[in-house]
Enzyme design. Structure first.
Site, PDB file in Angstrom:
ATOM      1  N   HIS A   1     135.463  87.621  44.552  1.00  0.00           N
ATOM      2  CA  HIS A   1     135.991  86.627  45.492  1.00  0.00           C
ATOM      3  C   HIS A   1     136.054  87.166  46.918  1.00  0.00           C
ATOM      4  O   HIS A   1     136.092  88.385  47.151  1.00  0.00           O
ATOM      5  CB  HIS A   1     137.385  86.162  45.053  1.00  0.00           C
TER       6      HIS A   1
ATOM      7  N   ARG B   1     142.612  82.925  44.028  1.00  0.00           N
ATOM      8  CA  ARG B   1     141.575  83.366  44.958  1.00  0.00           C
ATOM      9  C   ARG B   1     140.190  83.390  44.315  1.00  0.00           C
ATOM     10  O   ARG B   1     139.191  83.079  44.967  1.00  0.00           O
ATOM     11  CB  ARG B   1     141.944  84.726  45.554  1.00  0.00           C
TER      12      ARG B   1
ATOM     13  N   GLU C   1     142.573  90.403  38.262  1.00  0.00           N
ATOM     14  CA  GLU C   1     142.611  91.690  38.947  1.00  0.00           C
ATOM     15  C   GLU C   1     143.569  92.617  38.207  1.00  0.00           C
ATOM     16  O   GLU C   1     144.413  92.161  37.427  1.00  0.00           O
ATOM     17  CB  GLU C   1     143.076  91.469  40.390  1.00  0.00           C
TER      18      GLU C   1
ATOM     19  N   HIS D   1     137.335  89.736  40.251  1.00  0.00           N
ATOM     20  CA  HIS D   1     138.032  90.564  41.236  1.00  0.00           C
ATOM     21  C   HIS D   1     137.441  91.966  41.300  1.00  0.00           C
ATOM     22  O   HIS D   1     136.656  92.365  40.444  1.00  0.00           O
ATOM     23  CB  HIS D   1     139.508  90.648  40.858  1.00  0.00           C
TER      24      HIS D   1
END
Length: 250
Positions: free
Chosen positions: A12, A64, A91, A188
């Protein structure tokens, strides 16, 4: 004739907390304006140039990554394809560092210690505690409530992140690839670094994965990697993006 497979990955773009140089981890912030622009003008644009389409997409349960995927699918006219949001693609959890400025943490604990926490394979930051300002927001995030208590981390390393990411890759994503589907994975930095390490079987402690630039892995019929990572950008652009990631926190 031997069959070949490919999977496209995207990290991202810049989040609001990336912009402020804060440890984010499992705190659910959105993209910054620059991150939204990169999703459109870097990620989606590169895929459009290559005329790449997809049958199914996988992402994390964090906003995100979801926003980045939404921009890509809208731009490619693929909003109809199935999207699987998997918490194991989240993440890494940064534990007690969550919400703190990376530069400040380096000043307090020393640059070497913070780099060990960020880049080592198996040295975790201290676990997050209930007095952390973002503890409650993370634990009560409705997008994360389905996670079993025993699976909900208090801190993570690359090693423990891989322990949840790799089985998801093996058990959930690879079967779709083997079925002949064109697969997109939007996640991520650490979750994707874990997959890169697993797939390439390489030391990636100093490997900086650029934001927003799509990259491709090619596989043979046994799902063994063929060739290297293919970034959908010229070498100079990729190197500059990697340098930007490496400089974060300094």
């Amino acid at each position: 004739m031997e069959r070949k497979y490919s999977v496209v990955f995207v990290r991202h773009g810049e989040s609001e907390w990336n912009k402020m140089n804060l440890f984010c981890g499992w705190h659910d912030v959105g993209l910054s304006e620059e991150g939204e622009w990169d999703a459109l003008e870097v990620s989606a644009a590169a895929l459009k140039r290559e005329n790449i389409s997809f049958d199914v997409a996988f992402t994390s349960c964090l906003r995100r990554a979801n926003q980045t995927l939404e921009v890509i699918l809208k731009e490619l006219n693929l909003t109809h394809i199935p999207v699987h949001k998997l918490w194991r693609l989240n993440e890494r959890h940064y534990g007690a560092l969550t919400g703190f400025n990376k530069r400040q943490m380096a000043d307090i604990y020393g640059e070497p210690q913070v780099q060990i926490w960020r880049r080592s394979f198996n040295v975790p930051p201290p676990p997050i505690e209930a007095n952390n300002p973002y503890y409650s927001a993370i634990r009560n995030n409705p997008n994360l409530r389905h996670i079993n208590e025993a699976d909900f981390p208090q801190t993570e390393t690359l090693e423990t992140t891989m322990q949840r990411v790799v089985p998801e890759w093996t058990d959930t994503i690879i079967p779709e690839v083997r079925a002949g589907k064109k697969v997109l994975v939007v996640a991520h930095g650490t979750s994707l670094r874990g997959l890169v390490k697993h797939i390439k079987d390489a030391d990636i402690m100093k490997f900086n994965l650029p934001n927003s630039i799509p990259f491709i892995f090619d596989f043979d019929e046994n799902m063994k990697m063929v060739g290297g990572i293919r970034f959908l950008a010229n070498e100079d652009t990729v190197l500059k993006a990697m340098e930007k990631v490496a400089s974060i926190g300094k």
